[in-house]
Design an enzyme around this catalytic site. Structure first.
Site, short mmCIF file in Angstrom:
data_model
loop_
_atom_site.label_atom_id
_atom_site.label_comp_id
_atom_site.label_asym_id
_atom_site.label_seq_id
_atom_site.Cartn_x
_atom_site.Cartn_y
_atom_site.Cartn_z
N GLY A 122 77.73 -32.61 76.20
CA GLY A 122 78.16 -33.80 75.48
C GLY A 122 77.27 -34.02 74.27
N VAL A 193 51.92 -32.25 90.55
CA VAL A 193 52.82 -32.31 91.70
C VAL A 193 53.50 -30.97 91.96
CG1 VAL A 193 54.53 -33.78 92.79
CG2 VAL A 193 53.25 -34.64 90.88
N GLU A 213 43.24 -25.90 86.67
CA GLU A 213 43.55 -27.25 86.18
C GLU A 213 42.64 -27.60 85.01
OE1 GLU A 213 45.66 -29.95 86.71
OE2 GLU A 213 44.40 -31.00 85.26
N SER A 279 52.94 -25.15 85.48
CA SER A 279 53.42 -26.50 85.83
C SER A 279 52.48 -27.51 85.20
CB SER A 279 53.50 -26.65 87.35
OG SER A 279 52.31 -26.17 87.95
N ARG A 282 56.40 -32.01 82.02
CA ARG A 282 57.77 -31.79 81.53
C ARG A 282 58.00 -32.61 80.27
NH1 ARG A 282 61.09 -29.28 85.15
NH2 ARG A 282 62.96 -30.35 84.38
N HIS A 454 54.98 -48.44 119.47
CA HIS A 454 53.88 -47.59 119.96
C HIS A 454 54.44 -46.46 120.81
CE1 HIS A 454 49.96 -46.38 121.46
NE2 HIS A 454 50.51 -46.32 122.67
P1 FAD Z 1 67.95 -34.49 85.36
O1 FAD Z 1 67.93 -34.43 86.84
O2 FAD Z 1 67.13 -33.52 84.61
O3 FAD Z 1 69.47 -34.32 84.94
C1 FAD Z 1 69.88 -34.22 83.63
C2 FAD Z 1 71.23 -33.56 83.59
O4 FAD Z 1 71.77 -33.69 82.28
C3 FAD Z 1 71.21 -32.06 83.89
O5 FAD Z 1 72.21 -31.75 84.83
C4 FAD Z 1 71.51 -31.42 82.54
O6 FAD Z 1 72.22 -30.20 82.66
C5 FAD Z 1 72.38 -32.49 81.91
N1 FAD Z 1 72.42 -32.46 80.44
C6 FAD Z 1 71.38 -32.46 79.58
N2 FAD Z 1 71.82 -32.53 78.30
C7 FAD Z 1 73.17 -32.58 78.37
C8 FAD Z 1 74.19 -32.68 77.41
N3 FAD Z 1 73.93 -32.80 76.09
N4 FAD Z 1 75.47 -32.68 77.84
C9 FAD Z 1 75.77 -32.59 79.15
N5 FAD Z 1 74.84 -32.51 80.11
C10 FAD Z 1 73.56 -32.52 79.73
N6 FAD Z 1 61.34 -36.32 91.81
C11 FAD Z 1 61.26 -37.05 92.93
O7 FAD Z 1 61.46 -38.27 92.86
N7 FAD Z 1 60.99 -36.49 94.13
C12 FAD Z 1 60.77 -35.15 94.27
O8 FAD Z 1 60.51 -34.66 95.37
C13 FAD Z 1 60.82 -34.35 93.10
N8 FAD Z 1 60.61 -33.03 93.17
C14 FAD Z 1 60.70 -32.27 92.03
C15 FAD Z 1 60.42 -30.92 92.14
C16 FAD Z 1 60.49 -30.13 91.00
C17 FAD Z 1 60.20 -28.63 91.13
C18 FAD Z 1 60.85 -30.70 89.76
C19 FAD Z 1 60.97 -29.85 88.52
C20 FAD Z 1 61.11 -32.05 89.66
C21 FAD Z 1 61.02 -32.87 90.79
N9 FAD Z 1 61.24 -34.23 90.74
C22 FAD Z 1 61.13 -34.98 91.86
C23 FAD Z 1 61.59 -34.91 89.46
C24 FAD Z 1 63.11 -35.14 89.39
O9 FAD Z 1 63.77 -33.91 89.55
C25 FAD Z 1 63.46 -35.77 88.06
O10 FAD Z 1 62.69 -36.94 87.86
C26 FAD Z 1 64.93 -36.18 88.05
O11 FAD Z 1 65.76 -35.05 88.23
C27 FAD Z 1 65.29 -36.87 86.73
O12 FAD Z 1 66.63 -37.23 86.76
P2 FAD Z 1 67.49 -37.38 85.43
O13 FAD Z 1 68.83 -37.82 85.87
O14 FAD Z 1 66.75 -38.19 84.46
O15 FAD Z 1 67.56 -35.91 84.80
P1 NAI Z 2 52.22 -33.11 86.42
O1 NAI Z 2 52.11 -34.04 85.29
O2 NAI Z 2 52.37 -33.63 87.79
O3 NAI Z 2 50.92 -32.17 86.46
C1 NAI Z 2 50.56 -31.37 85.37
C2 NAI Z 2 49.12 -30.95 85.57
O4 NAI Z 2 48.84 -29.94 84.62
C3 NAI Z 2 48.13 -32.09 85.31
O5 NAI Z 2 47.18 -32.13 86.34
C4 NAI Z 2 47.52 -31.73 83.96
O6 NAI Z 2 46.21 -32.18 83.81
C5 NAI Z 2 47.59 -30.20 84.02
N1 NAI Z 2 47.60 -29.55 82.72
C6 NAI Z 2 48.23 -29.94 81.58
N2 NAI Z 2 48.02 -29.05 80.60
C7 NAI Z 2 47.25 -28.07 81.12
C8 NAI Z 2 46.71 -26.86 80.61
N3 NAI Z 2 46.91 -26.48 79.36
N4 NAI Z 2 45.96 -26.10 81.43
C9 NAI Z 2 45.72 -26.46 82.72
N5 NAI Z 2 46.22 -27.60 83.25
C10 NAI Z 2 46.98 -28.38 82.47
O7 NAI Z 2 53.40 -32.11 86.03
P2 NAI Z 2 54.20 -31.04 86.87
O8 NAI Z 2 53.48 -30.67 88.11
O9 NAI Z 2 54.62 -30.01 85.90
O10 NAI Z 2 55.48 -31.85 87.32
C11 NAI Z 2 56.28 -32.51 86.34
C12 NAI Z 2 56.82 -33.76 86.91
O11 NAI Z 2 57.87 -33.50 87.82
C13 NAI Z 2 55.81 -34.59 87.70
O12 NAI Z 2 54.98 -35.35 86.89
C14 NAI Z 2 56.71 -35.44 88.51
O13 NAI Z 2 57.10 -36.53 87.74
C15 NAI Z 2 57.90 -34.53 88.77
N6 NAI Z 2 57.79 -33.99 90.13
C16 NAI Z 2 57.79 -34.85 91.18
C17 NAI Z 2 57.67 -34.39 92.46
C18 NAI Z 2 57.62 -35.36 93.57
O14 NAI Z 2 57.94 -36.53 93.35
N7 NAI Z 2 57.24 -34.97 94.78
C19 NAI Z 2 57.57 -32.96 92.76
C20 NAI Z 2 57.52 -32.15 91.58
C21 NAI Z 2 57.66 -32.67 90.32
#
Ligand code: FAD
Ligand code: NAI
Length: 475
Positions: A122, A193, A213, A279, A282, A454
Site C-alpha cells: 500500500g 532481547v 555487546e 541483533s 530495529r 498454594h
Molecule cells: P509488524 O509486525 O512489523 O507488521 C508490519 C506489517 O506491515 C508487515 O506484515 C509488513 O509486511 C507490512 N507492511 C509494511 N509496509 C507495507 C506497505 N507499504 N504495504 C503493505 N504492507 C506493508 N514483541 C513482543 O511483544 N513479544 C515478543 O515475544 C516479541 N518477540 C520478538 C522476537 C523477534 C525475533 C522479533 C524480531 C520481534 C519480536 N517482538 C516481540 C517485537 C514484535 O514483533 C513487534 O513489536 C511487532 O511485530 C510490531 O507490530 P507492528 O504491527 O507495528 O509491525
Molecule cells: P535491543 O534494543 O533489545 O538490543 C540491542 C542491543 O544491541 C543493545 O544491548 C545495544 O546496546 C546493542 N548494540 C547496539 N549497537 C551495537 C553494536 N554496534 N555493537 C554491539 N552491540 C550493539 O534490540 P534487538 O535485540 O535487536 O531487538 C529489537 C527489538 O525487538 C527489541 O528492542 C524489542 O522491542 C523487540 N523484541 C522483543 C522481544 C520480547 O518482547 N520478548 C523479543 C525480541 C525482540
C-alpha cells in the site's frame, strides 16, 4: 467490491490487524493491506510478530528448552533419557506450522469481522477532498480511497555498517529462526532481547555462543539487581557475554564469519564463528509508503511522528506500533491499534505507556512493569522495596526451578506499587498480576492481603508485597 472505506489500515502486524478488527467491530467499513508473502507467494498475515518474531521465536524457545530439560534435567526426576536425539528439521517444521496457524487465524478473523483484505504493498497517492487515495501494488493492483488511514508498517532489523544481512552467514532474526543445522560456533552482536533469546535457543541445541555487546553494562534498561541475577544465570549456562565491545569489521567467507573488535580493556580481538546473528535493534519501516506524496512527516529517527494519541501531522492519518516512538512490542502495537480505532469511532482511545510489561523469554525469564529502582533513585522519588526468592517457594522447588526472585517497589508514603521486577520461572505469566494491580493503583498491602493459591509461583508476588512492609512469612 467497494473501493471506498471509512478506514484503511496499511500493515497487518499486531498493530494493524488489531486496529482493523476493532474498527470493523465499531461499525466502520474497514480494509487492511499487507504485503507479506508465504513461501507459495500467498498472504502471511501477522507481520514480523507472527512470521519472524514473537511466535516462531517462542516456538523454538519451547522446543529447545524441552531438549535441554531432557538432556540435563530429567535425570534428577529419575527419568532416564538414553539415545536422546535432535531432529532439527522437525523442530523447525513444528515452528512453521504454528506460524501458519496464526497466519490463517488472522485471515479467519478478518472474514468474521468483515474486514476487506488486500494483498500487496500500500502506498499513498494523493489527498483528495478530505480523503486519501491509496494504491495497492500486488497480484491484483487496486486503487482505493480512505477517510481515515492507519499506518502500521512495522520495523526492519538494523544492519551493522559494512555487514549486510545475507541470511546465510550474517543473520537477522529471520535467518536466526531458520538455520538448517546447528552451527558449532555462533556469534551474536548485541545482548538485547533478540540476542539473548536466539542465543539461548542455539546454545541449548549445542552451539558454542559468544555475545558481543557495545555497552559496558548488561541489560541497562532492566532493574540492576535483575540484570545481575540474569547475567549470572546466562554465564553459568555457558553463554559467553562480552560487554563493552567496539565492533571494527565483519568479514564473511568460506571459513565462516570473522569479527574484529576492541574489547572492554582496549585490546584488539578477533572472533571467528560459523554464523553471526546481528541483533542491534530495529528501525521503523516506511519503505514504499510514499509518505512524501501526502506530506506525512517522519521524526529524526525515521519513525512516523505522532502525538500520544497516535495522530500524525495529517488530518485523519494515524500511525501505530513499531513505526512510531515507544517500545517495539507486539502488545504495545495492539493497544495503540485499539486506541486509534476507538478514537476514529469517536470514543476515547488511550494507552498507558507506564503500564506496558516487558518480557524476555529466556531461562530464567525476565519480566517487569513500571519503574526500576535506578529510575526511582534518579527521579528522587521516595520508595520502599521488598523481594522474595523463588528458592523459598514450594512450587518453584517442585518445578526444580528455584533461581531468581520477585521484587516490588512501592511509594514510601502512599504504598502505591511503582514497579515489579521478576527474574525466574514463568515471569512472563506472573507479571500480569502486577500490571493489573498497578492499573488499579493498588498498594503493596493490597497484594499482601489477597489470597494466592498454594503452592503457586504467584505466592512469591504476595511475599514480595509483604516484604515491602518487612513482614515476609516464608523467608
Ligand atoms: P509488524 O509486525 O512489523 O507488521 C508490519 C506489517 O506491515 C508487515 O506484515 C509488513 O509486511 C507490512 N507492511 C509494511 N509496509 C507495507 C506497505 N507499504 N504495504 C503493505 N504492507 C506493508 N514483541 C513482543 O511483544 N513479544 C515478543 O515475544 C516479541 N518477540 C520478538 C522476537 C523477534 C525475533 C522479533 C524480531 C520481534 C519480536 N517482538 C516481540 C517485537 C514484535 O514483533 C513487534 O513489536 C511487532 O511485530 C510490531 O507490530 P507492528 O504491527 O507495528 O509491525
Ligand atoms: P535491543 O534494543 O533489545 O538490543 C540491542 C542491543 O544491541 C543493545 O544491548 C545495544 O546496546 C546493542 N548494540 C547496539 N549497537 C551495537 C553494536 N554496534 N555493537 C554491539 N552491540 C550493539 O534490540 P534487538 O535485540 O535487536 O531487538 C529489537 C527489538 O525487538 C527489541 O528492542 C524489542 O522491542 C523487540 N523484541 C522483543 C522481544 C520480547 O518482547 N520478548 C523479543 C525480541 C525482540
Amino acid at each position: 467490491m467497494s473501493t471506498a472505506f471509512d478506514v484503511v489500515v496499511i500493515g497487518a502486524g499486531p498493530g494493524g490487524y488489531i486496529a482493523a478488527i476493532r474498527a470493523a467491530q465499531l461499525g466502520l467499513n474497514t480494509a487492511c493491506i499487507d504485503e507479506w508473502k508465504n513461501d507459495k507467494g500467498g498472504p502471511a498475515l501477522g507481520g514480523t510478530c507472527t512470521n519472524v518474531g514473537c511466535i516462531p521465536s517462542k516456538a523454538l524457545l519451547q522446543s529447545s528448552e524441552n531438549y535441554e530439560h531432557a538432556g540435563h534435567h530429567f535425570a534428577a526426576h529419575g527419568i532416564g533419557m538414553e539415545g536422546l536425539s535432535l531432529d532439527l528439521a522437525r523442530m523447525l517444521g513444528r515452528k512453521d506450522a504454528i506460524v501458519k496457524q496464526n497466519n490463517d487465524g488472522i485471515l479467519y478473523l478478518f472474514k468474521k469481522n468483515k474486514v476487506t483484505f488486500f494483498h500487496g504493498r500500500g502506498s499513498f497517492v494523493s489527498a483528495e477532498g478530505g480523503a486519501y487515495r491509496i494504491a495497492v501494488a500486488g497480484d491484483k493492483p487496486e486503487s482505493i480511497v480512505a477517510r481515515h488511514v492507519v499506518v502500521a508498517t512495522g520495523s526492519n532489523p538494523r544492519p551493522l555498517p559494512g555487514a549486510a544481512f545475507d541470511e546465510q552467514s550474517i543473520l537477522s532474526n529471520d535467518g536466526a529462526l531458520r538455520m538448517a543445522s546447528v552451527p558449532k560456533t555462533l556469534g551474536v552482536i548485541g545482548s538485547g532481547v533478540i540476542g539473548l533469546e536466539m542465543g539461548s535457543v542455539w546454545r541449548r541445541l549445542g552451539a558454542k555462543v559468544t555475545v558481543l555487546e557495545a555497552l559496558p553494562e548488561f541489560l541497562g534498561a532492566v532493574d540492576t539487581q535483575v540484570a545481575k541475577e540474569a547475567h549470572k544465570a546466562f554465564t553459568k549456562q555457558g553463554l559467553n557475554i562480552e560487554l563493552g565491545c567496539g565492533i571494527a569489521e565483519v568479514k564473511s567467507g568460506k571459513g565462516g564469519v570473522s569479527v574484529a573488535y576492541v574489547d572492554a580493556k582496549g585490546g584488539a580481538q578477533t572472533l571467528v564463528v560459523d554464523k553471526l546473528i546481528v541483533s542491534i535493534g530495529r528501525v521503523a519501516n516506511t519503505i514504499g509508503l510514499n509518505a512524501q506524496a501526502v506530506g506525512l512527516t517522519l521524526d529524526e529517527r525515521g519513525a512516523i511522528g505522532v502525538d500520544d494519541a497516535c495522530r500524525t501531522n495529517l488530518p485523519n492519518v494515524w500511525a501505530v506500533g513499531d513505526v512510531v516512538r515507544g517500545p517495539m512490542l507486539a502488545h504495545k502495537a495492539e493497544e495503540e491499534g485499539v486506541a486509534v480505532a476507538e478514537s476514529i469511532a469517536g470514543q476515547h482511545g488511550h494507552v498507558d505507556f507506564n503500564l506496558i510489561p516487558w518480557v524476555i523469554y529466556t531461562s530464567p525469564e525476565i519480566a517487569w512493569v513500571g519503574q526500576t529502582e535506578q529510575q526511582l533513585k534518579a527521579s528522587g522519588r521516595a520508595y520502599k522495596g521488598g523481594s522474595f526468592p523463588f528458592m523459598a517457594n514450594g512450587r518453584a522447588r517442585a518445578l526444580g526451578d528455584t533461581g531468581g526472585f520477585v521484587k516490588m517497589l512501592a511509594d514510601a508514603r502512599t504504598d502505591e506499587i511503582l514497579g515489579v521486577h521478576i527474574v525466574g520461572p514463568f515471569a512472563s505469566e506472573l507479571i500480569a498480576e502486577a500490571v493489573v494491580a498497578m492499573a488499579f493503583k493498588a498498594s503493596a498491602e493490597d497484594i499482601a492481603r489477597i489470597c494466592h493459591a498454594h503452592p503457586s509461583l504467584s505466592e512469591s508476588t504476595k511475599e514480595a508485597a509483604l516484604a515491602v512492609d518487612k513482614r515476609s512469612l516464608n523467608f
